[in-house]
Design an enzyme around this catalytic site. Sequence first.
Site, PDB file in Angstrom:
ATOM      1  N   LYS A  50      -2.270  -1.715  -3.803  1.00  0.00           N
ATOM      2  CA  LYS A  50      -3.130  -0.537  -3.776  1.00  0.00           C
ATOM      3  C   LYS A  50      -2.314   0.727  -3.874  1.00  0.00           C
ATOM      4  CE  LYS A  50      -6.240   1.800  -0.660  1.00  0.00           C
ATOM      5  NZ  LYS A  50      -6.823   1.878   0.624  1.00  0.00           N
ATOM      6  N   LYS A  78       0.861  -1.188   0.000  1.00  0.00           N
ATOM      7  CA  LYS A  78       0.000   0.000   0.000  1.00  0.00           C
ATOM      8  C   LYS A  78       0.893   1.231   0.000  1.00  0.00           C
ATOM      9  CE  LYS A  78      -3.739   2.322   2.467  1.00  0.00           C
ATOM     10  NZ  LYS A  78      -4.661   2.274   3.598  1.00  0.00           N
TER      11      LYS A  78
HETATM   12  C1  PBG Z   1      -7.057   3.607   5.343  1.00  0.00           C
HETATM   13  C2  PBG Z   1      -7.593   3.472   3.949  1.00  0.00           C
HETATM   14  C3  PBG Z   1      -7.484   4.419   2.936  1.00  0.00           C
HETATM   15  C4  PBG Z   1      -8.100   3.880   1.818  1.00  0.00           C
HETATM   16  C5  PBG Z   1      -8.603   2.635   2.171  1.00  0.00           C
HETATM   17  N1  PBG Z   1      -8.258   2.398   3.497  1.00  0.00           N
HETATM   18  C6  PBG Z   1      -6.943   5.784   2.961  1.00  0.00           C
HETATM   19  C7  PBG Z   1      -5.552   6.044   3.340  1.00  0.00           C
HETATM   20  O1  PBG Z   1      -4.745   5.134   3.535  1.00  0.00           O
HETATM   21  O2  PBG Z   1      -5.244   7.211   3.466  1.00  0.00           O
HETATM   22  C8  PBG Z   1      -8.212   4.556   0.491  1.00  0.00           C
HETATM   23  C9  PBG Z   1      -9.218   4.007  -0.434  1.00  0.00           C
HETATM   24  C10 PBG Z   1      -9.489   4.868  -1.605  1.00  0.00           C
HETATM   25  O3  PBG Z   1      -8.820   5.884  -1.848  1.00  0.00           O
HETATM   26  O4  PBG Z   1     -10.413   4.509  -2.355  1.00  0.00           O
HETATM   27  N2  PBG Z   1      -7.786   2.871   6.255  1.00  0.00           N
END
Ligand code: PBG
Length: 337
Positions: free
Chosen positions: A261, A209
């Site tokens: 992701k 991520k």
């Molecule tokens: C954090 C989380 C995020 C997203 C999913 N889980 C945001 C981040 O890490 O700042 C982003 C999902 C998206 O942008 O569609 N729990």
Amino acid sequence: MTTPDFTPIPARRPRRLRTTPAMRDMVSETSLRPADLILPMFFADGLSEAREISSMPGVHQHTLDSLKSAVEEGLAAGVRCFDIFGVPLDSDKDATGSPAWDPDGVLNRALSALRSEFGNDAIIMADTCLDEFTDHGHCGVLSTDRYGETVVDNDATLPLYQQMAVAQAEAGAHIVSPSGMMDGQVLAIREALDAAGFDDVAIMAYSAKYASAFFGPFREAVGSSLQGDRRTYQQDPANLRESLLEVELDIEEGADFVMVKPAMPYLDVLSEVAQLSSVPVAAYQVSGEYAMLQAAGRNGWVDLDAVMMESLISIKRAGADQILTYFAVDAAKALAR
Ligand code: PBG
């Protein structure tokens, strides 16, 4: 005038396999099914009716009623899995994110309502991260290091993830999905779930991520309180090798799925992860990816349906088994046409 001495190579004509729709269908190398798609959804506390997220046209913060109808619509289109995020009232947020493990917390209420409504017809997945619930918006708890700097404390966060995952399993989640990028989070959660008798609850690990600006619209979707960034725990977009280590560790720790992701800007990462992984690989087409396609489509600059399907088939071709996407239901309906 002399004719150039040019002989085409008649035997090699790839266009032969593109001549008719039937031929193209037969030689198609990648397929997309509604059951491959996972729909991320937002349930917000204190709403009297669903509210559209302005930077994500077509995506809503739901009430319990609208959440249930949206799941029903997804099931009818062939989508099987629904990933639920909770949006608490600002006044319920605190330094540790305690609504995350409160059985009456916003997310746990949604999980139990959906599990009792749909049983095992739907796969109910929970986002297992504190950022929606902390008043500072970070994915873990803060502490002060030996130089007096405020840091997101990895090891102090793990027990909170454990409580959160157990509460989500108690509420009826089939899958928990740790997205906070703390080291050791998968092992910690697996141990806690097993100790509480939830050895049947699966873990979809956000393994690779990135600290991505493509999460922008999501921050509106969850009413994020974050100031600053997440670069001490999410990955540098410049790095690929690091993702392979994250995936390896998560599989060792017991991940049932690993995830990459965002998706479209990281197809090379996805491709390498897919080659290495011994468990299913998911990819998350995030809010900013969705917003870009919607914006261009709504301006008439691209054909929205066409770019939606092309983006999803490309993510599958790169190696995804499952795709989390806000287009899940639209794409499933398009597949049925
Ligand atoms: C954090 C989380 C995020 C997203 C999913 N889980 C945001 C981040 O890490 O700042 C982003 C999902 C998206 O942008 O569609 N729990």
